[in-house]
Design a protein around this motif. Sequence first.
Motif, PDB file in Angstrom:
ATOM      1  N   GLU A  87       0.824  -2.029  17.802  1.00 22.46           N
ATOM      2  CA  GLU A  87       0.664  -0.786  17.052  1.00 22.46           C
ATOM      3  C   GLU A  87       1.075  -0.951  15.589  1.00 22.46           C
ATOM      4  O   GLU A  87       0.509  -0.334  14.697  1.00 22.46           O
ATOM      5  N   LEU A  88       2.076  -1.796  15.323  1.00 24.23           N
ATOM      6  CA  LEU A  88       2.522  -2.006  13.950  1.00 24.23           C
ATOM      7  C   LEU A  88       1.485  -2.729  13.101  1.00 24.23           C
ATOM      8  O   LEU A  88       1.466  -2.581  11.885  1.00 24.23           O
ATOM      9  N   ARG A  89       0.634  -3.505  13.731  1.00 34.37           N
ATOM     10  CA  ARG A  89      -0.328  -4.301  12.959  1.00 34.37           C
ATOM     11  C   ARG A  89      -1.769  -3.854  13.157  1.00 34.37           C
ATOM     12  O   ARG A  89      -2.699  -4.543  12.758  1.00 34.37           O
ATOM     13  N   THR A  90      -1.959  -2.674  13.761  1.00 36.75           N
ATOM     14  CA  THR A  90      -3.295  -2.140  13.983  1.00 36.75           C
ATOM     15  C   THR A  90      -3.419  -0.805  13.268  1.00 36.75           C
ATOM     16  O   THR A  90      -2.648   0.104  13.547  1.00 36.75           O
ATOM     17  N   PRO A  91      -4.380  -0.672  12.359  1.00 37.03           N
ATOM     18  CA  PRO A  91      -4.540   0.607  11.672  1.00 37.03           C
ATOM     19  C   PRO A  91      -4.838   1.727  12.663  1.00 37.03           C
ATOM     20  O   PRO A  91      -5.622   1.550  13.593  1.00 37.03           O
ATOM     21  N   SER A  92      -4.199   2.873  12.489  1.00 35.32           N
ATOM     22  CA  SER A  92      -4.446   3.993  13.385  1.00 35.32           C
ATOM     23  C   SER A  92      -5.166   5.143  12.681  1.00 35.32           C
ATOM     24  O   SER A  92      -5.389   6.181  13.285  1.00 35.32           O
ATOM     25  N   LEU A  93      -5.512   4.947  11.431  1.00 35.34           N
ATOM     26  CA  LEU A  93      -6.262   5.949  10.683  1.00 35.34           C
ATOM     27  C   LEU A  93      -7.625   5.398  10.302  1.00 35.34           C
ATOM     28  O   LEU A  93      -7.762   4.215  10.010  1.00 35.34           O
ATOM     29  N   ALA A  94      -8.596   6.264  10.291  1.00 35.80           N
ATOM     30  CA  ALA A  94      -9.939   5.901   9.850  1.00 35.80           C
ATOM     31  C   ALA A  94     -10.155   6.491   8.460  1.00 35.80           C
ATOM     32  O   ALA A  94      -9.446   7.423   8.059  1.00 35.80           O
ATOM     33  N   PRO A  95     -11.125   5.966   7.718  1.00 34.00           N
ATOM     34  CA  PRO A  95     -11.412   6.555   6.408  1.00 34.00           C
ATOM     35  C   PRO A  95     -11.671   8.054   6.552  1.00 34.00           C
ATOM     36  O   PRO A  95     -12.383   8.494   7.457  1.00 34.00           O
ATOM     37  N   GLY A  96     -11.051   8.829   5.693  1.00 39.05           N
ATOM     38  CA  GLY A  96     -11.202  10.280   5.719  1.00 39.05           C
ATOM     39  C   GLY A  96     -10.123  10.997   6.509  1.00 39.05           C
ATOM     40  O   GLY A  96      -9.968  12.208   6.389  1.00 39.05           O
ATOM     41  N   ASP A  97      -9.359  10.270   7.344  1.00 38.21           N
ATOM     42  CA  ASP A  97      -8.248  10.887   8.082  1.00 38.21           C
ATOM     43  C   ASP A  97      -7.122  11.226   7.121  1.00 38.21           C
ATOM     44  O   ASP A  97      -6.909  10.541   6.120  1.00 38.21           O
ATOM     45  N   ARG A  98      -6.367  12.269   7.450  1.00 38.32           N
ATOM     46  CA  ARG A  98      -5.202  12.632   6.656  1.00 38.32           C
ATOM     47  C   ARG A  98      -4.085  11.618   6.930  1.00 38.32           C
ATOM     48  O   ARG A  98      -3.796  11.294   8.074  1.00 38.32           O
ATOM     49  N   ALA A  99      -3.486  11.117   5.877  1.00 38.75           N
ATOM     50  CA  ALA A  99      -2.401  10.137   6.004  1.00 38.75           C
ATOM     51  C   ALA A  99      -1.137  10.806   6.536  1.00 38.75           C
ATOM     52  O   ALA A  99      -0.919  11.998   6.351  1.00 38.75           O
ATOM     53  N   PHE A 100      -0.294  10.014   7.184  1.00 38.87           N
ATOM     54  CA  PHE A 100       0.988  10.505   7.651  1.00 38.87           C
ATOM     55  C   PHE A 100       1.886  10.776   6.450  1.00 38.87           C
ATOM     56  O   PHE A 100       1.909  10.010   5.496  1.00 38.87           O
TER      57      PHE A 100
END
Length: 71
Positions: free
Chosen positions: A26-39
């Motif tokens: 999980e630390l090395r896999t992006p969990s957001l896609a383009p256009g998603d709101r950032a944490f």
Amino acid sequence: MSAGPATPSDSPLGLEDVMASPDYLELRTPSLAPGDRAFDFALPVLEGSGTVTLSDFAGDRPVALVFGWST
């Protein structure tokens, strides 16, 4: 890919440990896609006191985050 900064001698994990372990996927896999709101997150102000949060800029202007290190 650059090697990155050296792992501190008191660190229980090195980069190789994180990259090889499924526990840290999980630390090395992006969990957001383009256009998603950032944490949202907060960082200390460099000059003065207090913090600044990413949400302080919501709807105001684009924000670019640059992470790096120097040697």
